[in-house]
Design a protein around this motif. Structure first.
Motif, PDB file in Angstrom:
ATOM      1  N   SER A 143       0.175   5.681  -5.269  1.00  0.00           N
ATOM      2  CA  SER A 143      -0.536   5.696  -3.990  1.00  0.00           C
ATOM      3  C   SER A 143      -1.564   4.580  -3.911  1.00  0.00           C
ATOM      4  CB  SER A 143      -1.206   7.060  -3.774  1.00  0.00           C
ATOM      5  OG  SER A 143      -0.258   8.109  -3.801  1.00  0.00           O
ATOM      6  N   LYS A 148      -3.907   1.532  -2.972  1.00  0.00           N
ATOM      7  CA  LYS A 148      -4.650   1.169  -1.778  1.00  0.00           C
ATOM      8  C   LYS A 148      -5.052  -0.300  -1.844  1.00  0.00           C
ATOM      9  CE  LYS A 148      -6.742   5.793  -1.542  1.00  0.00           C
ATOM     10  NZ  LYS A 148      -8.021   6.540  -1.515  1.00  0.00           N
ATOM     11  N   ARG A 196      -4.638   9.737  -8.565  1.00  0.00           N
ATOM     12  CA  ARG A 196      -3.687   8.672  -8.273  1.00  0.00           C
ATOM     13  C   ARG A 196      -3.258   7.913  -9.522  1.00  0.00           C
ATOM     14  NH1 ARG A 196      -5.108   4.428  -5.342  1.00  0.00           N
ATOM     15  NH2 ARG A 196      -7.337   4.527  -5.878  1.00  0.00           N
ATOM     16  N   SER A 198      -0.875  -4.712   2.820  1.00  0.00           N
ATOM     17  CA  SER A 198      -0.660  -3.733   3.872  1.00  0.00           C
ATOM     18  C   SER A 198       0.710  -3.874   4.493  1.00  0.00           C
ATOM     19  CB  SER A 198      -1.732  -3.869   4.951  1.00  0.00           C
ATOM     20  OG  SER A 198      -1.684  -5.136   5.553  1.00  0.00           O
ATOM     21  N   ALA A 226       0.832  -1.191   0.000  1.00  0.00           N
ATOM     22  CA  ALA A 226       0.000   0.000   0.000  1.00  0.00           C
ATOM     23  C   ALA A 226       0.873   1.249   0.000  1.00  0.00           C
ATOM     24  CB  ALA A 226      -0.932  -0.003   1.200  1.00  0.00           C
TER      25      ALA A 226
END
Length: 119
Positions: A84, A86, A66, A119, A14
């Motif tokens: 960026s 996610k 993004r 993550s 991430a």
């Protein structure tokens, strides 16, 4: 019809970046519109970004600021620069090409490339 070969997917943390590539089997200036879609497990395929032969672009709201779609005519390639990233961006990403004539509208799809954000 139009053959599309995608590459650039993979695993990324991430906040990181990836650049997806889609190379076409015909001269890209003969393609009226190219776009990227994505499909997460259990969800419908959704539009992500598109670019016209006149370089007009549009994006789904969730990626604005993004992601950037652009092309290199010399390489017959369309790119999706993803910054960026996610967790919610995890999906199979598909390239699509649209060819319009006075008599028909043709849509071609790439095979898809997996993008996994951790993550």
């Amino acid at each position: 019809q139009v053959q599309l070969v995608e590459s650039g997917g993979g695993l990324v943390q991430a906040g990181g970046s990836l650049r997806l590539s889609c190379t076409t089997s015909v001269k890209i200036f003969n393609i009226n519109h190219m776009s990227w879609y994505r499909q997460a497990p259990g969800k419908q395929r959704e539009f992500v970004a598109g670019i016209t032969s006149g370089d007009r672009t549009n994006y789904v709201n969730s990626v604005k600021g993004r992601f950037t779609i652009f092309r290199d005519n010399a390489k017959n390639t369309v790119y999706l620069q993803m910054n960026s990233l996610k967790l919610e961006d995890t999906a199979v990403y598909y390239c699509a090409a649209d060819v319009y004539t006075s008599a028909s509208e043709q849509r071609s799809w790439g095979q898809g490339t997996q993008v996994t954000v951790s993550s």
